[in-house]
Design an enzyme around this catalytic site. Sequence first.
Site, PDB file in Angstrom:
ATOM      1  NE  ARG A   1      -8.946 -44.330 -33.445  1.00 11.29           N
ATOM      2  CZ  ARG A   1      -8.047 -44.068 -32.525  1.00 11.29           C
ATOM      3  NH1 ARG A   1      -7.403 -45.004 -31.911  1.00 11.29           N
ATOM      4  NH2 ARG A   1      -7.789 -42.845 -32.184  1.00 11.29           N
TER       5      ARG A   1
ATOM      6  NE  ARG B   1      -3.210 -36.847 -28.988  1.00  8.90           N
ATOM      7  CZ  ARG B   1      -3.934 -37.964 -29.022  1.00  8.90           C
ATOM      8  NH1 ARG B   1      -4.085 -38.669 -27.909  1.00  8.90           N
ATOM      9  NH2 ARG B   1      -4.494 -38.379 -30.126  1.00  8.90           N
TER      10      ARG B   1
ATOM     11  NE  ARG C   1      -7.672 -37.262 -32.931  1.00  5.97           N
ATOM     12  CZ  ARG C   1      -7.454 -36.452 -31.876  1.00  5.97           C
ATOM     13  NH1 ARG C   1      -7.318 -35.162 -32.042  1.00  5.97           N
ATOM     14  NH2 ARG C   1      -7.401 -36.960 -30.668  1.00  5.97           N
TER      15      ARG C   1
HETATM   16  P1  AMP Z   1      -5.162 -42.043 -30.198  1.00 10.01           P
HETATM   17  O1  AMP Z   1      -4.090 -41.612 -29.260  1.00 10.01           O
HETATM   18  O2  AMP Z   1      -5.769 -43.367 -29.846  1.00 10.01           O
HETATM   19  O3  AMP Z   1      -6.208 -40.969 -30.423  1.00 10.01           O
HETATM   20  O4  AMP Z   1      -4.458 -42.282 -31.631  1.00 10.01           O
HETATM   21  C1  AMP Z   1      -3.784 -41.235 -32.288  1.00 10.01           C
HETATM   22  C2  AMP Z   1      -3.755 -41.474 -33.779  1.00 10.01           C
HETATM   23  O5  AMP Z   1      -3.058 -42.699 -34.074  1.00 10.01           O
HETATM   24  C3  AMP Z   1      -5.108 -41.647 -34.454  1.00 10.01           C
HETATM   25  O6  AMP Z   1      -5.744 -40.410 -34.760  1.00 10.01           O
HETATM   26  C4  AMP Z   1      -4.724 -42.421 -35.721  1.00 10.01           C
HETATM   27  O7  AMP Z   1      -4.081 -41.584 -36.660  1.00 10.01           O
HETATM   28  C5  AMP Z   1      -3.669 -43.383 -35.164  1.00 10.01           C
HETATM   29  N1  AMP Z   1      -4.279 -44.624 -34.646  1.00 10.01           N
HETATM   30  C6  AMP Z   1      -4.252 -45.092 -33.369  1.00 10.01           C
HETATM   31  N2  AMP Z   1      -4.899 -46.256 -33.254  1.00 10.01           N
HETATM   32  C7  AMP Z   1      -5.368 -46.551 -34.489  1.00 10.01           C
HETATM   33  C8  AMP Z   1      -6.130 -47.631 -35.033  1.00 10.01           C
HETATM   34  N3  AMP Z   1      -6.561 -48.649 -34.253  1.00 10.01           N
HETATM   35  N4  AMP Z   1      -6.426 -47.606 -36.365  1.00 10.01           N
HETATM   36  C9  AMP Z   1      -6.006 -46.610 -37.162  1.00 10.01           C
HETATM   37  N5  AMP Z   1      -5.283 -45.556 -36.723  1.00 10.01           N
HETATM   38  C10 AMP Z   1      -4.958 -45.517 -35.396  1.00 10.01           C
END
Ligand code: AMP
Length: 218
Positions: free
Chosen positions: A86, A155, A166
């Site tokens: 990310r 969520r 985000r």
């Molecule tokens: P997602 O389901 O991919 O939207 O991830 C949910 C949350 O997990 C994100 O908003 C971050 O808080 C954390 N997260 C997931 N992947 C990452 C990453 N590669 N780097 C930093 N935080 C992450």
Amino acid sequence: MVLGKQGAGKGTQCVRLSHHYVVPHVSTGDMLRAAVKQGTALGLKAKDQMDRGELLGDDLIMEMVAERLGESDVRARGFVLDGCPRTVAQAERLADTLAPVDLDLVIDIEIHTGQVLRRLAARRVCVDCGANYSLSAPPLINWTCDVCGGEVVQRKDDTEEAISRRLELYERQTAPLIEWYRARHQLESVPGTGSPDAVTRRMVKVIEAKRRKGHGFV
Ligand code: AMP
């Protein structure tokens, strides 16, 4: 690896690709949500930041990912990577972790912010397996997951405040990865509009085109 802003359909498409190619789906978001649910040390550390829509530290994420990518199913079959990298720093760390091989392909699912806001407000997810649903495509029975029987909920980070945070972080930290991977000739883009089936077809088409060119795929 699949890139795309929140609500582009990344999670849904990664599950579909992992079934299509019979390879593990490695999702950092799902791994972290499982850790939060189980109340592990990692989960306790991650929960507040996740709920606020903040990114977790690169070290914590990349250690978790390196460990997962070292497991036998991934080593035997390959993987579909979802939610990582990310940041450019994570992309550099990932390249080091994977060396001497590299990602075969990075697909960016393109979508306008106006459209993702509507999708995120309607999004629902299984607390156990992470399967995605929406108000217009709910599970068959009473918000019980069709895949595993888990509870299907909204969520915690799909609130208006966390969503805007985000998306802001996506533009600032993650969007630069599009150019980063394009410069390395690893990037293909597909439109994220239309039905989930239409997007899957577009993704499979670019994967197959890349496979035909024989860029490291087995
Ligand atoms: P997602 O389901 O991919 O939207 O991830 C949910 C949350 O997990 C994100 O908003 C971050 O808080 C954390 N997260 C997931 N992947 C990452 C990453 N590669 N780097 C930093 N935080 C992450």
